[in-house]
Write a protein that holds these residues in place. Sequence first.
Motif, PDB file in Angstrom:
ATOM      1  N   LEU A 246       0.821  -1.208   0.000  1.00  0.00           N
ATOM      2  CA  LEU A 246       0.000   0.000   0.000  1.00  0.00           C
ATOM      3  C   LEU A 246       0.859   1.264   0.000  1.00  0.00           C
ATOM      4  O   LEU A 246       0.503   2.267  -0.625  1.00  0.00           O
ATOM      5  CB  LEU A 246      -0.924   0.006   1.228  1.00  0.00           C
ATOM      6  N   LEU A 247       1.986   1.214   0.695  1.00  0.00           N
ATOM      7  CA  LEU A 247       2.837   2.391   0.818  1.00  0.00           C
ATOM      8  C   LEU A 247       3.960   2.432  -0.219  1.00  0.00           C
ATOM      9  O   LEU A 247       4.883   3.228  -0.115  1.00  0.00           O
ATOM     10  CB  LEU A 247       3.422   2.465   2.230  1.00  0.00           C
ATOM     11  N   SER A 290       8.372   1.891  12.585  1.00  0.00           N
ATOM     12  CA  SER A 290       9.445   2.877  12.428  1.00  0.00           C
ATOM     13  C   SER A 290       9.640   3.213  10.957  1.00  0.00           C
ATOM     14  O   SER A 290       9.845   4.378  10.583  1.00  0.00           O
ATOM     15  CB  SER A 290      10.751   2.339  13.028  1.00  0.00           C
ATOM     16  N   TRP A 291       9.566   2.209  10.103  1.00  0.00           N
ATOM     17  CA  TRP A 291       9.683   2.418   8.648  1.00  0.00           C
ATOM     18  C   TRP A 291       8.554   3.298   8.141  1.00  0.00           C
ATOM     19  O   TRP A 291       8.771   4.212   7.333  1.00  0.00           O
ATOM     20  CB  TRP A 291       9.660   1.056   7.962  1.00  0.00           C
ATOM     21  N   ILE A 292       7.350   3.047   8.626  1.00  0.00           N
ATOM     22  CA  ILE A 292       6.201   3.860   8.209  1.00  0.00           C
ATOM     23  C   ILE A 292       6.414   5.316   8.617  1.00  0.00           C
ATOM     24  O   ILE A 292       6.239   6.247   7.822  1.00  0.00           O
ATOM     25  CB  ILE A 292       4.902   3.319   8.828  1.00  0.00           C
ATOM     26  N   LYS A 293       6.795   5.514   9.872  1.00  0.00           N
ATOM     27  CA  LYS A 293       6.919   6.866  10.398  1.00  0.00           C
ATOM     28  C   LYS A 293       8.084   7.623   9.771  1.00  0.00           C
ATOM     29  O   LYS A 293       7.977   8.813   9.440  1.00  0.00           O
ATOM     30  CB  LYS A 293       7.094   6.816  11.918  1.00  0.00           C
ATOM     31  N   GLU A 294       9.215   6.944   9.574  1.00  0.00           N
ATOM     32  CA  GLU A 294      10.424   7.626   9.130  1.00  0.00           C
ATOM     33  C   GLU A 294      10.555   7.705   7.606  1.00  0.00           C
ATOM     34  O   GLU A 294      11.130   8.664   7.083  1.00  0.00           O
ATOM     35  CB  GLU A 294      11.649   6.917   9.703  1.00  0.00           C
ATOM     36  N   LYS A 295      10.023   6.703   6.900  1.00  0.00           N
ATOM     37  CA  LYS A 295      10.218   6.640   5.452  1.00  0.00           C
ATOM     38  C   LYS A 295       8.959   6.938   4.637  1.00  0.00           C
ATOM     39  O   LYS A 295       9.071   7.381   3.489  1.00  0.00           O
ATOM     40  CB  LYS A 295      10.730   5.245   5.060  1.00  0.00           C
ATOM     41  N   LYS A 296       7.789   6.683   5.208  1.00  0.00           N
ATOM     42  CA  LYS A 296       6.572   6.738   4.410  1.00  0.00           C
ATOM     43  C   LYS A 296       5.516   7.696   4.957  1.00  0.00           C
ATOM     44  O   LYS A 296       4.354   7.626   4.556  1.00  0.00           O
ATOM     45  CB  LYS A 296       5.959   5.330   4.303  1.00  0.00           C
ATOM     46  N   ALA A 297       5.911   8.580   5.859  1.00  0.00           N
ATOM     47  CA  ALA A 297       4.933   9.491   6.471  1.00  0.00           C
ATOM     48  C   ALA A 297       4.200  10.323   5.423  1.00  0.00           C
ATOM     49  O   ALA A 297       2.994  10.578   5.550  1.00  0.00           O
ATOM     50  CB  ALA A 297       5.631  10.399   7.481  1.00  0.00           C
TER      51      ALA A 297
END
Length: 316
Positions: A246-247, A290-297
């Motif tokens: 999705l991201l 962490s990946w969502i917050k840091e890379k895909k926000a």
Amino acid sequence: MIDYLNNLIARICDRSEQLHNGQTTGWQALREAEQLANHAYIPLLYQYIEQESDKEKRRAAGYIITQLSRNTNDTEVIRFLLDRLRTEQDADMQTAIQQDLERGLPIPGYMNLDPLFNNTLSNNNNVRRSALLALRQTSNPAVEDWALSLLKRTVNEYDVYYLALLLNKVSTRKSLPALRRLLEYHRQDVKSLAFATIADIEKEKESLFYTRCLLRGQLKFEAMEAIYKYADENAIQAVTTRIMELLSKRRSDTRMTIETVKNGFTDLMLGMEFLFRFRTAKADIKKTFSWIKEKKADYLLPEEQEWVRRHMVEFP
């Protein structure tokens, strides 16, 4: 008392516009009717409906009596409306009565549903489909049998949708074979309803099936919803894979409207909610967030960004 009801019915039928807010007299009268709770009005409205020749006025009286039924918890009004279906010959009036039944009190299982069953066979589309919607208001087991028998011989795709909607409300395990066949139907909305109904019947028993569907890209939103509701930690990898998919690209805000029709969540939010449930037991889940917050926000929709903001502070 009767003077007030006559006046209210006349105002409901009045379509002239008011000067403030662009609201019609009829709209204001309908809102007034929704607040009524005087049980003494009910027998007066019975008599009015039986004697009034103007169908618009009968329609207005039917709306009032439905609101009174809800506000006074009088289920006998339902019996009256079911009996009126036998009397009313006008298709618009039959549709209106069935719409009142749909939004009224639950129909007790002991009441005779033949008027509704008969109208599901009507040649009129509106009568037929409003009857199917009204049948969602009862737990009478005969409704499931009736719906399954109709489904076997119905070829109209819109009727199949309404039958799927009915089965979504009344199905037991008896309906599972028919629901599984509907998973192959050509309409997406029918397949979605069938999948959701199967999940609500089978619950955790079919969690592997939901996971396989998610991995294969079949009914992805419905599969994610079923996993969120019924699956255990064995679905973590499939959900993580779906979140990463999705991201992988940006989505438009318009998708939020499409994806939140059922429950106010996108499938990404459902997936994150599911993973969050196991956050203390699985270290990889923290890495995913962490990946969502840091890379895909920047790839998150506004509601998803708010979800991350609220939940990330709770991470150990």
